[in-house]
Design an enzyme around this catalytic site. Structure first.
Site, PDB file in Angstrom:
ATOM      1  N   CYS A 113       0.853  -1.176   0.000  1.00  0.00           N
ATOM      2  CA  CYS A 113       0.000   0.000   0.000  1.00  0.00           C
ATOM      3  C   CYS A 113       0.895   1.235   0.000  1.00  0.00           C
ATOM      4  O   CYS A 113       2.115   1.134   0.091  1.00  0.00           O
ATOM      5  CB  CYS A 113      -0.904   0.013   1.228  1.00  0.00           C
ATOM      6  N   GLY A 137      -1.337   0.956  -4.902  1.00  0.00           N
ATOM      7  CA  GLY A 137      -2.652   0.471  -4.524  1.00  0.00           C
ATOM      8  C   GLY A 137      -3.744   1.154  -5.323  1.00  0.00           C
ATOM      9  O   GLY A 137      -3.810   2.380  -5.348  1.00  0.00           O
ATOM     10  N   ASN A 197       1.062   0.226   5.950  1.00  0.00           N
ATOM     11  CA  ASN A 197       1.489  -0.559   4.791  1.00  0.00           C
ATOM     12  C   ASN A 197       2.276  -1.752   5.295  1.00  0.00           C
ATOM     13  O   ASN A 197       3.255  -1.584   6.017  1.00  0.00           O
ATOM     14  CB  ASN A 197       2.370   0.293   3.867  1.00  0.00           C
ATOM     15  N   GLY A 198       1.855  -2.962   4.905  1.00  0.00           N
ATOM     16  CA  GLY A 198       2.589  -4.142   5.336  1.00  0.00           C
ATOM     17  C   GLY A 198       1.662  -5.272   5.716  1.00  0.00           C
ATOM     18  O   GLY A 198       0.482  -5.304   5.335  1.00  0.00           O
ATOM     19  N   TYR A 246      10.178  -4.285  -8.752  1.00  0.00           N
ATOM     20  CA  TYR A 246       8.862  -4.037  -9.331  1.00  0.00           C
ATOM     21  C   TYR A 246       8.039  -2.959  -8.630  1.00  0.00           C
ATOM     22  O   TYR A 246       7.444  -2.106  -9.274  1.00  0.00           O
ATOM     23  CB  TYR A 246       8.053  -5.336  -9.345  1.00  0.00           C
ATOM     24  N   ASP A 259      10.212  -7.795 -15.620  1.00  0.00           N
ATOM     25  CA  ASP A 259      10.844  -7.508 -14.331  1.00  0.00           C
ATOM     26  C   ASP A 259      10.887  -8.749 -13.459  1.00  0.00           C
ATOM     27  O   ASP A 259      11.835  -8.970 -12.709  1.00  0.00           O
ATOM     28  CB  ASP A 259      10.120  -6.365 -13.602  1.00  0.00           C
TER      29      ASP A 259
END
Length: 503
Positions: free
Chosen positions: A2, A28, A101-102, A257, A366
């Site tokens: 995110c 996101g 985020n995570g 990426y 990638d």
């Protein structure tokens, strides 16, 4: 994966947060939210969709205040309902708004203790809400009427003790200030920047440095593993690094990426890292694959372009941008279902026939995760009349699930699982398949930032840096997070929304 932003300013910040989120939209595309604080009240707007779909002039005008946080979400797990959109809010203690985020690896244990010991209620399946309640309970335990920096630091230390995994957080506490912190291994990225406005310092915390640049903030530093930054309501800044912190081990896949090429993460230019990836691959091709009669190098847009250009330059082979990307179709990797990803590929990329006809084509990607995209693109390449199709990946085979916040958790859905490179080449329809070596990939980042020598490489080698990921955990995760489970939850969410609309 995110994107988060926090801004402490001296003028209204809603537009600054919106602009920064626009630079993080690649992280996101499922949901977005902004929360601000003004006159002892929080103002929150969030919903499903891109930021341009969630926000308009009307709801932006309602986001009052000089302090705020924002979030763009893609669903690592669970349904994509608006209830899961962030930021989240709890009213006790003080009032806290929280964006994350995570992913937590011990969320089941935490949930049980939240119910049985902390006596706190959860309203969603999001581990972000779990983490918010851990932080809120830690603040309540301090019992301070007016918390200071020491109360904040102690609460974050408790979060670190209870929460395992990869995470980056921004939060606001009503009447107290803004807090940001990073996990003990530095897996998920978080940067800190400043700018001067009217002789006063304003602050921003964000997932990537590009979010700072768009509004004129200067990158000061990446938060260290276990570091917390606290900006009190007067604008005074404090920071602290946890004694529990480990050696920095950022996620290697960020450089391959996830991150934008114009970002700098933990001192490494993502652009330079991808140039280095191309150099390493060109050297490998010269060394091991010089017999291939390659006529043209074609990237699979857009993340692989930089590496592909470098390969073409080093091998003295023509480079062609032969797939035209439809910018109005999102990143297929982060779409929440295999059928949706597959359906979107041909709408997303369209080939230029002249670049393929009668040629031995090397496609550069990638990475290869689920295999959906590369299979379709190899088929499209053959349809355009290519003689042979070779595929080159800037990353090693992705053979293991990610547990720190990237949507590749089900081992059964990773196309490289249980296959040799030769078997995998046949599976995707390629005549030959070349992967980057893991040590070369790590060196690509270390050469751009010599201080970075340790990484989370778990998706490539199964070594999870937090040390708490077991086979039993991975098996449970697979049941919860494979595409079949997501489809079931999406259907349930759709039914629930339809029922709610009829009541």
């Amino acid at each position: 994966m995110c994107g988060i932003v926090g801004v402490f300013g001296h003028n209204p910040v809603s537009q600054v947060i919106f602009d920064s989120l626009s630079m993080l939209q690649h992280r996101g595309q499922d949901a977005a939210g902004i929360a601000t604080y003004f006159d002892e009240r929080f103002y929150l707007e969030k919903g499903n969709g891109l930021i341009t779909e969630v926000f308009d002039a009307g709801n932006m005008a309602r986001l009052l205040g000089n302090i705020g946080i924002g979030h763009v979400r893609y669903p690592t797990a669970g349904c994509a309902s608006v209830a899961e959109a962030q930021p989240f809010y709890v009213n006790s203690p003080y009032g806290i708004v929280f964006a994350h985020n995570g992913n937590l690896t011990n969320v089941a244990d935490i949930v049980q203790s939240l119910f049985e010991t902390d006596m706190r209620h959860l309203n969603t399946s999001s581990d972000s809400e779990v983490m918010l309640n851990v932080f809120a309970h830690a603040m309540a335990r301090r019992g301070a009427v007016k918390p200071n920096e020491f109360d904040i630091f102690a609460a974050v230390e408790e979060v670190h003790r209870r929460c395992k995994g990869g995470y980056a957080v921004v939060a606001m506490i009503a009447g107290v200030g803004m807090v940001a912190f990073r996990d003990l291994n530095g897996i998920r990225p978080l940067v800190f920047g400043t700018r001067q406005e009217g002789g006063k310092t304003e602050y921003m915390i964000a997932s990537e440095s590009v979010a700072l640049q768009v509004s004129g903030f200067k990158l000061e530093h990446d938060l260290a593993p276990g570091e917390v930054i606290f900006i009190d309501h007067n604008g005074e800044l404090f920071n602290h690094v946890s004694l529990q912190a480990h050696e920095k081990a950022p996620c290697l896949f960020e450089y391959v990426y996830l991150a934008r090429p114009d970002s700098t993460m933990d001192g490494a230019s993502v652009y330079q890292c991808r140039i280095n990836m191309g150099i390493k691959l060109a050297e490998k091709i010269k060394r091991e694959w010089s017999h291939l009669p390659i006529d043209v190098i074609i990237p699979i847009p857009s993340t692989s372009r930089i590496a592909a250009q470098e390969i073409a330059t080093r091998l003295n082979i023509p480079y062609r941008d032969a797939f035209v990307r439809n910018r109005y179709v999102g990143r297929t990797f982060i779409m929440p279902g295999q059928a949706q990803r597959k359906q979107s590929i041909r709408r997303k990329l369209n080939p230029i026939p002249q670049a393929f006809q009668g040629k031995n084509v090397m496609l550069v990607d990638d990475s290869i995760v689920r295999g959906t995209t590369i299979r379709e693109i190899v088929a499209m390449t053959r349809e355009q009349g290519a003689k042979n199709v070779y595929v080159c990946s800037a990353a090693p085979p992705v053979r293991y699930p990610n547990v720190y916040g990237i949507d590749m958790p089900a081992r059964s859905e990773l196309v490289a699982t249980g296959k040799t490179v030769q078997q995998l080449a046949k599976d995707i329809g390629a005549d030959e398949l070349i992967f980057q070596d893991l040590e070369d990939l790590k060196d690509s980042i270390t050469e751009a930032a010599p201080d970075l020598t340790h990484f989370d490489t778990s998706v490539f080698d199964g070594n999870y840096v937090t040390g708490d990921v077991t086979e039993e955990y991975l098996a449970t995760l697979e049941k919860q997070r494979n595409d079949a489970a997501k489809h079931t939850e999406d259907v349930a969410s759709h039914i629930t929304r339809n029922l709610s609309s009829r009541l």
